[in-house]
Write a protein that holds these residues in place. Structure first.
Motif, PDB file in Angstrom:
ATOM      1  N   VAL A   8       1.020  -1.393  -0.031  1.00 13.15           N
ATOM      2  CA  VAL A   8       0.018   0.023  -0.154  1.00 13.15           C
ATOM      3  C   VAL A   8       1.083   1.466  -0.044  1.00 13.15           C
ATOM      4  O   VAL A   8       2.404   1.299   0.606  1.00 13.15           O
ATOM      5  N   SER A   9       0.837   1.983  -1.174  1.00 12.10           N
ATOM      6  CA  SER A   9       1.650   3.077  -1.424  1.00 12.10           C
ATOM      7  C   SER A   9       0.469   4.271   0.357  1.00 12.10           C
ATOM      8  O   SER A   9      -0.373   4.326   0.368  1.00 12.10           O
ATOM      9  N   LEU A  37       4.481  -0.285   8.500  1.00 10.02           N
ATOM     10  CA  LEU A  37       4.307   0.700   7.840  1.00 10.02           C
ATOM     11  C   LEU A  37       5.508   0.991   7.409  1.00 10.02           C
ATOM     12  O   LEU A  37       5.786   1.929   6.848  1.00 10.02           O
ATOM     13  N   ALA A  38       6.704   0.310   8.024  1.00 12.73           N
ATOM     14  CA  ALA A  38       8.198   0.775   7.479  1.00 12.73           C
ATOM     15  C   ALA A  38       7.863  -0.612   6.014  1.00 12.73           C
ATOM     16  O   ALA A  38       8.715  -0.037   5.209  1.00 12.73           O
ATOM     17  N   ARG A  39       7.455  -1.228   5.891  1.00 13.22           N
ATOM     18  CA  ARG A  39       7.039  -2.202   4.689  1.00 13.22           C
ATOM     19  C   ARG A  39       5.731  -1.761   3.863  1.00 13.22           C
ATOM     20  O   ARG A  39       6.057  -1.647   2.495  1.00 13.22           O
ATOM     21  N   GLY A  40       5.095  -0.590   4.254  1.00  2.11           N
ATOM     22  CA  GLY A  40       3.645  -0.525   3.430  1.00  2.11           C
ATOM     23  C   GLY A  40       2.987  -1.055   2.584  1.00  2.11           C
ATOM     24  O   GLY A  40       2.447  -1.712   1.869  1.00  2.11           O
ATOM     25  N   THR A  41       2.257  -2.379   3.667  1.00  5.34           N
ATOM     26  CA  THR A  41       2.340  -3.047   3.779  1.00  5.34           C
ATOM     27  C   THR A  41       0.713  -3.464   4.896  1.00  5.34           C
ATOM     28  O   THR A  41       0.951  -2.893   6.044  1.00  5.34           O
ATOM     29  N   VAL A  42      -0.216  -3.979   4.141  1.00  2.00           N
ATOM     30  CA  VAL A  42      -1.552  -5.190   5.118  1.00  2.00           C
ATOM     31  C   VAL A  42      -1.485  -5.743   4.753  1.00  2.00           C
ATOM     32  O   VAL A  42      -1.884  -6.433   3.783  1.00  2.00           O
ATOM     33  N   ILE A  55     -12.520  -5.771   1.045  1.00  2.00           N
ATOM     34  CA  ILE A  55     -11.295  -4.973   1.662  1.00  2.00           C
ATOM     35  C   ILE A  55     -10.375  -4.184   0.549  1.00  2.00           C
ATOM     36  O   ILE A  55      -9.755  -3.630   1.554  1.00  2.00           O
ATOM     37  N   LYS A  56      -9.787  -4.625  -0.405  1.00  2.00           N
ATOM     38  CA  LYS A  56      -9.479  -3.997  -1.096  1.00  2.00           C
ATOM     39  C   LYS A  56      -9.838  -2.695  -1.786  1.00  2.00           C
ATOM     40  O   LYS A  56      -9.373  -1.344  -1.740  1.00  2.00           O
ATOM     41  N   ARG A  57     -11.416  -2.536  -1.619  1.00  2.00           N
ATOM     42  CA  ARG A  57     -12.419  -1.104  -1.901  1.00  2.00           C
ATOM     43  C   ARG A  57     -12.053  -0.360  -0.987  1.00  2.00           C
ATOM     44  O   ARG A  57     -12.363   0.198  -0.769  1.00  2.00           O
ATOM     45  N   CYS A  58     -12.345  -1.213   0.544  1.00  2.00           N
ATOM     46  CA  CYS A  58     -12.590  -0.396   2.046  1.00  2.00           C
ATOM     47  C   CYS A  58     -10.952  -0.404   2.069  1.00  2.00           C
ATOM     48  O   CYS A  58     -10.513   1.582   2.172  1.00  2.00           O
ATOM     49  N   ILE A  59      -9.880  -0.301   1.211  1.00  2.00           N
ATOM     50  CA  ILE A  59      -8.505   0.558   1.864  1.00  2.00           C
ATOM     51  C   ILE A  59      -8.393   1.808   0.585  1.00  2.00           C
ATOM     52  O   ILE A  59      -7.936   2.557   0.894  1.00  2.00           O
ATOM     53  N   GLU A  60      -8.743   1.135  -0.101  1.00  2.00           N
ATOM     54  CA  GLU A  60      -8.801   2.591  -1.438  1.00  2.00           C
ATOM     55  C   GLU A  60      -9.777   4.009  -1.281  1.00  2.00           C
ATOM     56  O   GLU A  60      -9.492   4.619  -1.326  1.00  2.00           O
ATOM     57  N   HIS A  61     -10.889   3.510  -0.977  1.00  2.00           N
ATOM     58  CA  HIS A  61     -11.370   4.100  -0.013  1.00  2.00           C
ATOM     59  C   HIS A  61     -11.104   4.694   1.288  1.00  2.00           C
ATOM     60  O   HIS A  61     -11.988   6.413   1.334  1.00  2.00           O
ATOM     61  N   THR A  62     -10.669   4.543   1.937  1.00  2.00           N
ATOM     62  CA  THR A  62      -9.801   5.223   2.958  1.00  2.00           C
ATOM     63  C   THR A  62      -8.767   6.083   2.745  1.00  2.00           C
ATOM     64  O   THR A  62      -7.998   6.912   3.001  1.00  2.00           O
ATOM     65  N   GLY A  63      -8.675   6.262   0.883  1.00  2.00           N
ATOM     66  CA  GLY A  63      -7.271   7.265   0.834  1.00  2.00           C
ATOM     67  C   GLY A  63      -6.084   6.842   0.679  1.00  2.00           C
ATOM     68  O   GLY A  63      -4.991   7.494   0.203  1.00  2.00           O
ATOM     69  N   TYR A  64      -5.792   5.305   0.024  1.00  2.00           N
ATOM     70  CA  TYR A  64      -4.582   5.279  -0.042  1.00  2.00           C
ATOM     71  C   TYR A  64      -4.798   4.114  -1.427  1.00  2.00           C
ATOM     72  O   TYR A  64      -5.681   3.488  -1.287  1.00  2.00           O
ATOM     73  N   LYS A  65      -3.854   3.668  -1.945  1.00  2.00           N
ATOM     74  CA  LYS A  65      -3.580   3.212  -3.441  1.00  2.00           C
ATOM     75  C   LYS A  65      -2.791   1.322  -2.769  1.00  2.00           C
ATOM     76  O   LYS A  65      -1.772   1.796  -2.662  1.00  2.00           O
ATOM     77  N   LEU A  66      -3.164   1.143  -3.899  1.00  2.00           N
ATOM     78  CA  LEU A  66      -2.932  -0.456  -3.377  1.00  2.00           C
ATOM     79  C   LEU A  66      -1.657  -0.507  -4.419  1.00  2.00           C
ATOM     80  O   LEU A  66      -1.682  -0.362  -5.701  1.00  2.00           O
ATOM     81  N   ASP A  67      -0.118  -0.595  -4.316  1.00  2.00           N
ATOM     82  CA  ASP A  67       0.651  -0.970  -5.175  1.00  2.00           C
ATOM     83  C   ASP A  67       0.408  -2.611  -6.786  1.00  2.00           C
ATOM     84  O   ASP A  67      -0.163  -3.694  -5.224  1.00  2.00           O
ATOM     85  N   SER A  68       0.483  -2.195  -7.898  1.00  5.27           N
ATOM     86  CA  SER A  68       0.039  -3.014  -8.500  1.00  5.27           C
ATOM     87  C   SER A  68       1.668  -4.226  -8.672  1.00  5.27           C
ATOM     88  O   SER A  68       2.432  -3.991  -9.487  1.00  5.27           O
ATOM     89  N   ASN A  69       1.215  -5.167  -7.519  1.00  4.04           N
ATOM     90  CA  ASN A  69       2.595  -5.872  -7.185  1.00  4.04           C
ATOM     91  C   ASN A  69       2.339  -7.527  -7.581  1.00  4.04           C
ATOM     92  O   ASN A  69       1.669  -8.102  -6.428  1.00  4.04           O
TER      93      ASN A  69
END
Length: 69
Positions: A8-9, A37-42, A55-69
Motif C-alpha cells: 500500500v502506498s 508502516l516500515a514495509r508499506g503492507t497491510v 477489503i481492497k475497496r475499503c483500503i482504497e476508499h480510506t485514501g490509500y493506493k494499492l501497489d500493483s505488484n
C-alpha cells in the motif's frame, strides 16, 4: 480463515495505521488487521461474509493506493 496481503502506498505514521485499522474493523468477518508502516503492507485475516475485494475497496476508499505488484 482467509488471508490477504497488500502493498500500500501512502502509509505514514501511526495515524495511517489507526485510520486503516478502524476502517477495516468495520467489515463483518474481519478478524485481524496488521499494518506494517516500515514495509508499506497491510495483512488481513478474515472469514465470510468479508471478501478480499471488499477489503481492497475499503483500503482504497480510506485514501490509500494499492501497489500493483
Amino acid at each position: 480463515m482467509n488471508n490477504v496481503h497488500y502493498q500500500v502506498s501512502g502509509l505514514a505514521g501511526s495515524e495511517s495505521k489507526t485510520k486503516l485499522n478502524n476502517a477495516l474493523d468495520k467489515i463483518e468477518g474481519v478478524h485481524k488487521v496488521e499494518v506494517d508502516l516500515a514495509r508499506g503492507t497491510v495483512e488481513v485475516q478474515f472469514n465470510n461474509p468479508a471478501t478480499g475485494e471488499e477489503i481492497k475497496r475499503c483500503i482504497e476508499h480510506t485514501g490509500y493506493k494499492l501497489d500493483s505488484n
